[in-house]
Design a protein around this motif. Structure first.
Motif, mmCIF file in Angstrom:
data_model
loop_
_atom_site.group_PDB
_atom_site.id
_atom_site.type_symbol
_atom_site.label_atom_id
_atom_site.label_comp_id
_atom_site.label_asym_id
_atom_site.label_seq_id
_atom_site.Cartn_x
_atom_site.Cartn_y
_atom_site.Cartn_z
ATOM 1 N N CYS A 1 -23.207 31.729 60.189
ATOM 2 C CA CYS A 1 -24.440 31.068 60.603
ATOM 3 C C CYS A 1 -24.284 30.443 61.982
ATOM 4 O O CYS A 1 -23.300 29.764 62.242
ATOM 5 N N PRO A 2 -25.260 30.640 62.849
ATOM 6 C CA PRO A 2 -25.217 29.964 64.153
ATOM 7 C C PRO A 2 -25.744 28.543 64.035
ATOM 8 O O PRO A 2 -26.514 28.213 63.130
ATOM 9 N N ASP A 3 -25.323 27.703 64.969
ATOM 10 C CA ASP A 3 -25.937 26.385 65.076
ATOM 11 C C ASP A 3 -27.036 26.478 66.143
ATOM 12 O O ASP A 3 -27.346 27.568 66.637
ATOM 13 N N ASP A 4 -27.621 25.359 66.500
ATOM 14 C CA ASP A 4 -28.729 25.385 67.462
ATOM 15 C C ASP A 4 -28.291 25.753 68.879
ATOM 16 O O ASP A 4 -29.125 26.084 69.712
ATOM 17 N N GLU A 5 -26.988 25.695 69.154
ATOM 18 C CA GLU A 5 -26.461 26.107 70.466
ATOM 19 C C GLU A 5 -25.976 27.553 70.437
ATOM 20 O O GLU A 5 -25.310 28.010 71.349
ATOM 21 N N ASP A 6 -26.280 28.255 69.333
ATOM 22 C CA ASP A 6 -25.910 29.654 69.132
ATOM 23 C C ASP A 6 -24.396 29.860 69.011
ATOM 24 O O ASP A 6 -23.888 30.938 69.297
ATOM 25 N N VAL A 7 -23.684 28.823 68.563
ATOM 26 C CA VAL A 7 -22.253 28.942 68.253
ATOM 27 C C VAL A 7 -22.158 29.459 66.820
ATOM 28 O O VAL A 7 -22.786 28.919 65.908
ATOM 29 N N ARG A 8 -21.371 30.531 66.630
ATOM 30 C CA ARG A 8 -21.223 31.158 65.314
ATOM 31 C C ARG A 8 -20.220 30.378 64.458
ATOM 32 O O ARG A 8 -19.122 30.055 64.895
ATOM 33 N N HIS A 9 -20.605 30.139 63.206
ATOM 34 C CA HIS A 9 -19.730 29.498 62.220
ATOM 35 C C HIS A 9 -19.559 30.485 61.077
ATOM 36 O O HIS A 9 -20.545 30.945 60.500
ATOM 37 N N LEU A 10 -18.314 30.825 60.767
ATOM 38 C CA LEU A 10 -17.994 31.854 59.791
ATOM 39 C C LEU A 10 -16.926 31.333 58.842
ATOM 40 O O LEU A 10 -15.888 30.839 59.297
ATOM 41 N N GLY A 11 -17.191 31.425 57.541
ATOM 42 C CA GLY A 11 -16.167 30.997 56.593
ATOM 43 C C GLY A 11 -16.665 30.952 55.164
ATOM 44 O O GLY A 11 -17.732 31.476 54.835
ATOM 45 N N HIS A 12 -15.863 30.305 54.341
ATOM 46 C CA HIS A 12 -16.189 30.114 52.933
ATOM 47 C C HIS A 12 -15.651 28.755 52.512
ATOM 48 O O HIS A 12 -14.733 28.226 53.155
ATOM 49 N N ILE A 13 -16.219 28.209 51.453
ATOM 50 C CA ILE A 13 -15.735 26.939 50.909
ATOM 51 C C ILE A 13 -15.750 27.042 49.389
ATOM 52 O O ILE A 13 -16.743 27.447 48.791
ATOM 53 N N VAL A 14 -14.625 26.686 48.799
ATOM 54 C CA VAL A 14 -14.473 26.634 47.354
ATOM 55 C C VAL A 14 -14.520 25.164 46.937
ATOM 56 O O VAL A 14 -13.925 24.308 47.600
ATOM 57 N N ASN A 15 -15.223 24.890 45.866
ATOM 58 C CA ASN A 15 -15.405 23.520 45.364
ATOM 59 C C ASN A 15 -15.902 22.569 46.450
ATOM 60 O O ASN A 15 -15.349 21.490 46.663
ATOM 61 N N PRO A 16 -16.973 22.958 47.155
ATOM 62 C CA PRO A 16 -17.472 22.124 48.239
ATOM 63 C C PRO A 16 -18.112 20.832 47.745
ATOM 64 O O PRO A 16 -18.680 20.778 46.654
ATOM 65 N N ARG A 17 -17.978 19.819 48.588
ATOM 66 C CA ARG A 17 -18.653 18.529 48.374
ATOM 67 C C ARG A 17 -19.360 18.180 49.668
ATOM 68 O O ARG A 17 -18.718 18.135 50.724
#
Length: 178
Positions: free
Chosen positions: A73-89
């Protein structure tokens, strides 16, 4: 040169749970088994998310009631964020509350103005059990909050009220998949 395979490249596209499926409306269970099956689930989730052209996907959206989500997912500055989270809080959701268009792979083709904070922080672990902390702003903060909601048994329509809620639920009933 790339050291790691592209997320989802070894995954299988799974069927998507759609609005009304009971699994979307029930809280997910914490992950306790960090076996290779968890890595395969994450791979399958990436493959499914990419096939559906999404930016995030929670495990219960593919019929698995576990606390896991993936994102690209990009943020508003078009920086890409890629990953996964297990048991997120979701440990922080603050800043300015912004009403913006929000959609969901479990309500294909529909969106509604949904209020979310413009800053969010999620903590959890990776498929290997390593601690992870992900912070996001703007659109990526919206994605983090949206996916955490899924794991609590909420769909973005649950955050809507009045005419916005009525309009999107009416459209869902009329949709081919509704």
């Amino acid at each position: 040169m790339r050291n790691r395979p592209i997320p989802g490249s070894s995954g299988l596209v799974k069927a998507m749970s759609l609005l009304g499926d009971p699994q979307l409306h029930a809280p997910c269970e914490p992950v306790t088994d960090f076996s290779p099956a968890l890595k395969q689930l994450v791979e399958d989730m990436f493959a499914t998310m990419y096939a559906a052209q999404g930016v995030g996907l929670a495990a219960n959206q593919v019929g698995v009631p576990l606390r896991v989500f993936v994102y690209d997912c990009p943020d508003d500055e078009d920086v890409r964020h890629l990953g996964h989270i297990v048991n997120p809080r979701l440990v922080e959701a603050d800043g300015v509350a912004v009403r913006g268009p929000e959609g969901c792979l479990s309500l294909p083709g529909l969106e509604a103005g949904t209020e979310r904070f413009d800053h969010a922080v999620v903590e959890g672990v990776t498929v290997d059990g390593e601690p992870v902390r992900v912070a996001g702003t703007g659109f990526f903060a919206r994605c983090l909050q949206h996916e955490c909601d899924h794991l609590e048994g909420l769909v973005y329509t649950d955050r809507l009220t009045g005419w916005r809620r009525a309009r999107v639920l009416r459209a869902a009933r009329r949709a081919k998949w509704g």
